[in-house]
Design an enzyme around this catalytic site. Structure first.
Site, PDB file in Angstrom:
ATOM      1  CB  CYS A 120     -10.187  -1.842  -8.368  1.00 19.64           C
ATOM      2  SG  CYS A 120     -10.585  -3.059  -7.111  1.00 19.64           S
ATOM      3  CG  HIS A 168      -2.129  -0.977   0.849  1.00 19.08           C
ATOM      4  ND1 HIS A 168      -2.228  -2.232   1.387  1.00 19.08           N
ATOM      5  CD2 HIS A 168      -3.161  -0.848  -0.014  1.00 19.08           C
ATOM      6  CE1 HIS A 168      -3.288  -2.836   0.878  1.00 19.08           C
ATOM      7  NE2 HIS A 168      -3.876  -2.019   0.035  1.00 19.08           N
ATOM      8  CG  ASP A 202      -5.411  -8.479  -1.205  1.00 18.90           C
ATOM      9  OD1 ASP A 202      -4.313  -8.672  -0.642  1.00 18.90           O
ATOM     10  OD2 ASP A 202      -6.149  -7.526  -0.941  1.00 18.90           O
ATOM     11  CD  GLU A 217      -9.824  -7.968  -1.992  1.00 17.41           C
ATOM     12  OE1 GLU A 217      -8.828  -7.364  -2.423  1.00 17.41           O
ATOM     13  OE2 GLU A 217     -10.547  -7.512  -1.106  1.00 17.41           O
TER      14      GLU A 217
HETATM   15  C1  PEP Z   1      -6.624  -5.476  -4.477  1.00 17.24           C
HETATM   16  O1  PEP Z   1      -6.384  -6.307  -3.608  1.00 17.24           O
HETATM   17  O2  PEP Z   1      -6.358  -5.644  -5.682  1.00 17.24           O
HETATM   18  C2  PEP Z   1      -7.225  -4.183  -4.126  1.00 17.24           C
HETATM   19  C3  PEP Z   1      -7.568  -3.315  -5.047  1.00 17.24           C
HETATM   20  O3  PEP Z   1      -7.355  -3.901  -2.801  1.00 17.24           O
HETATM   21  P1  PEP Z   1      -6.142  -3.437  -1.872  1.00 17.24           P
HETATM   22  O4  PEP Z   1      -4.963  -3.145  -2.767  1.00 17.24           O
HETATM   23  O5  PEP Z   1      -6.591  -2.215  -1.166  1.00 17.24           O
HETATM   24  O6  PEP Z   1      -5.942  -4.609  -0.995  1.00 17.24           O
HETATM   25 MG    MG Z   2      -7.310  -6.085  -1.696  1.00 13.31          MG
END
Ligand code: PEP
Ligand code: MG
Length: 593
Positions: free
Chosen positions: A514, A201, A467, A443
């Site tokens: 996403c 992140h 994920d 995910e």
């Molecule tokens: C993902 O896991 O692809 C996602 C968009 O969520 P995050 O990156 O916030 O875990």
């Molecule tokens: Mg995620």
């Protein structure tokens, strides 16, 4: 002037992982985790007095710094937040703790840093065991203050980021996502760390802020000191300590050429994300903070495909209230209207933790008490957010989605809580959209294989490939040592993506993506060919993704997908993706790593 011999000797080139594009040169600002740097040293009896004096000087220094910060916070945020530092002052003035350290010098015959750490660990462990919430929280204060005293003992720079006068490149072992969110873009022009990977992140935040970043450098935080000149290339992952003139010139030219390409892409801002043969793709954006919405239009995106709402909960002392959240969600929705605003419910855990909630430390946090699991176990927190989202849904473009669902029960429980919230709001006469679209993130591999079970209960799927890749391939997404195994193009991942999209379409449900894979322009044709309906990417990636979409024929995307579904390795798939982009949009290859 040519480089001196000494300069040449100090010149070191390191290879990390480029996670946010751009070249930047500047002095290092080293943010150390002092606790990890305490060097244990035995002392003689004669040295005890000197260690006591050092300790007392450090306490004075620490007390005056806390007063100073308290004053700054009082001016910037208000008296309530400033009072938090009273607790820190109590720790500095805690005679019992101070005396125990001084006594410990004679008992252990170790330097004061070692003894202080020993005593402070003792204190925090004891406090953490106490039943009383207030006392348990004091453990955090003891830790914070100890860190500050250690920093003062080490004589390390006490400059905080806000005090920097000229722009610096932040170097650190690791940075919590909440800290990344607080980086001041005027002062911090680049970022480099020992740990991390492209989908951590922290890397995602660096991209969102448009700060060049290189992670996974293993030991950069012990190789450099504050003030050292470094160059980082966020595209290739190169970091150079004391760059030579020749290197500065070479990278300057590379960046110049990339800048020319990037600025030529700004012409696409108002153009649709449509292939040469008229196939339209919804190109939305991922946001972490409400203010990120501005960057969507600037970059030519369409609405929000993922609002990571957990950032509203980070970096603060109390949880955001229902009213506060409702206002924020409504503001985001009104700014994106009529384009969709997909609000994801709280995804805490993994690498995002709240100091104000006592989340237990776990050995495997990514597979632990995270996201929907945490929310279902904390219905008060979850329902506060659900009601806030519902209230914002008077803007008809608001949609909601749940993260990390791994089985149908979780989805049904979440929907049941949502229905409870609707009933409560109805009873209170509060307006909301009765038919709000509810989606589920796909995910977790079990979710990707259960989409036929989920489909009757949701309006859309959103593939969270960050994920999905880590869980399917058993590759921790933040571990730089195994980053080479983190392959979004792995044949197993492609199958899970295809299954989700196909089952969704059979049930009349659209599928978005996403995860960071969506914003990688090299993978865009493949994802279109697999049938992805919506892309949600970091705003800074929109121009590149759009460029590829607009130079692509839908038929080429279909052919690519058909071809690579037969591939045996992720590398073959990636090569095929790169070849296609090289043919249709070669300039993009200069911008991606
Ligand atoms: C993902 O896991 O692809 C996602 C968009 O969520 P995050 O990156 O916030 O875990
Ligand atoms: Mg995620």
């Amino acid at each position: 002037m040519p480089d001196t011999e000494e300069q040449k000797q100090k010149n070191i080139q390191l290879q990390g992982i480029g996670v946010s594009s751009g070249v930047v040169t500047g002095p290092v600002f080293l943010l150390t985790t002092e606790e990890d740097r305490v060097v244990e040293r035995s002392i003689t009896e004669d040295e005890i007095a000197r260690e006591v004096a050092r300790f007392e000087d450090a306490l004075i220094e620490t007390r005056s710094q806390i007063h100073e910060i308290q004053e700054q916070v009082r001016e910037a945020v208000g008296p309530e937040s400033a009072n938090i530092f009273d607790a820190h002052l109590l720790v500095v003035d805690d005679r019992a703790l101070v005396d125990e350290v001084i006594r410990g010098l004679s008992v252990h015959r170790k330097n004061v840093e070692t003894v202080l750490r020993l005593v402070a660990d003792h204190y925090t462990q004891a406090l953490l065991k106490v039943k009383d919430d207030y006392l348990r929280e004091r453990a955090v204060d003891v830790r914070d203050v100890t860190r500050r005293i250690l920093r003062n003992l080490s004589g390390a720079s006490t400059t905080t980021m806000t005090q920097l006068e000229e722009p610096h490149i932040l170097v650190t072992n690791d940075l919590a996502p909440s800290d990344t969110a607080l980086l001041d873009k005027e002062k911090i022009i680049g970022f480099a760390s020992d740990l991390g990977s492209p989908t951590s992140h922290t890397a995602i935040m660096a991209r969102a802020m448009g700060i060049p970043a290189v992670v996974g450098l293993h030991d950069i935080s012990v190789r450099v000191s504050t003030g050292d000149e470094i160059l980082i290339d966020g595209n290739t992952g190169v970091l150079i300590i004391h760059p030579t003139r020749e290197q500065l010139e070479r990278y300057g030219k590379v960046e110049e050429s990339r800048r020319t390409i990037r600025s030529s892409l700004t012409r696409l801002q108002g153009e649709p994300a449509e292939t040469v043969d008229g196939y339209h793709v919804l190109l939305s954006c991922n946001i972490e903070m409400p203010d990120d919405v501005e960057a969507i239009k600037e970059n030519g995106g369409t609405g929000v495909g993922l609002f990571r709402t957990e950032y509203l909960y980070l970096s603060r002392k109390s949880l955001p209230t229902e009213d506060e959240q409702a206002d924020i969600y409504a503001e985001v929705a009104s700014k994106t209207d009529p384009d969709p605003a997909v609000i994801r419910t709280l995804d805490l855990g993994g690498d995002k933790f709240l100091s104000q909630l006592k989340m237990p430390a776990e050995i495997n946090p990514f597979m632990g008490w995270r996201a929907i699991r945490f929310c279902l176990a904390q219905p008060d927190i979850f329902k506060t957010q659900l009601r806030a989202i519902l209230r914002a849904s008077k803007h008809r473009n608001v949609k909601l989605m749940y993260p990390m669902v791994s089985n149908l029960d979780e989805l049904l429980q979440a929907n049941a809580l949502l229905e409870e919230c609707k009933t409560e709001l109805r009873e209170q006469g509060v307006a909301f959209n009765e038919n709000i679209d509810v989606g589920v993130m796909i995910e977790v591999p079990s979710a990707a294989l259960s989409v036929h079970l989920f489909a009757p209960h949701v309006s859309f799927f959103s593939l969270g490939t960050n994920d999905l890749v880590q869980y399917t391939l058993a590759v921790d997404r933040v571990n730089e040592r195994i980053a080479y195994l983190y392959e979004p193009t792995h044949p197993a991942i492609l199958r899970l993506i295809k299954n989700t999209i196909d089952v969704g379409h059979e049930h009349g449900i659209w599928t978005g993506i996403c995860g960071e894979m969506a914003g990688n322009p090299l993978m865009v044709p493949l994802l279109i060919g697999l049938g992805v309906d919506e892309f949600s990417v970091s705003p800074s990636m929109v121009p590149m993704v759009k460029d590829v979409v607009r130079k692509l024929k839908y038929t080429q995307a279909e052919e690519l997908a058909e071809q690579v579904l037969q591939s045996e390795t992720g590398t073959h798939v990636m090569d095929a993706c790169r070849d296609l982009v090289r043919t249709i949009a070669p300039e993009i290859l200069e911008l991606v790593s």
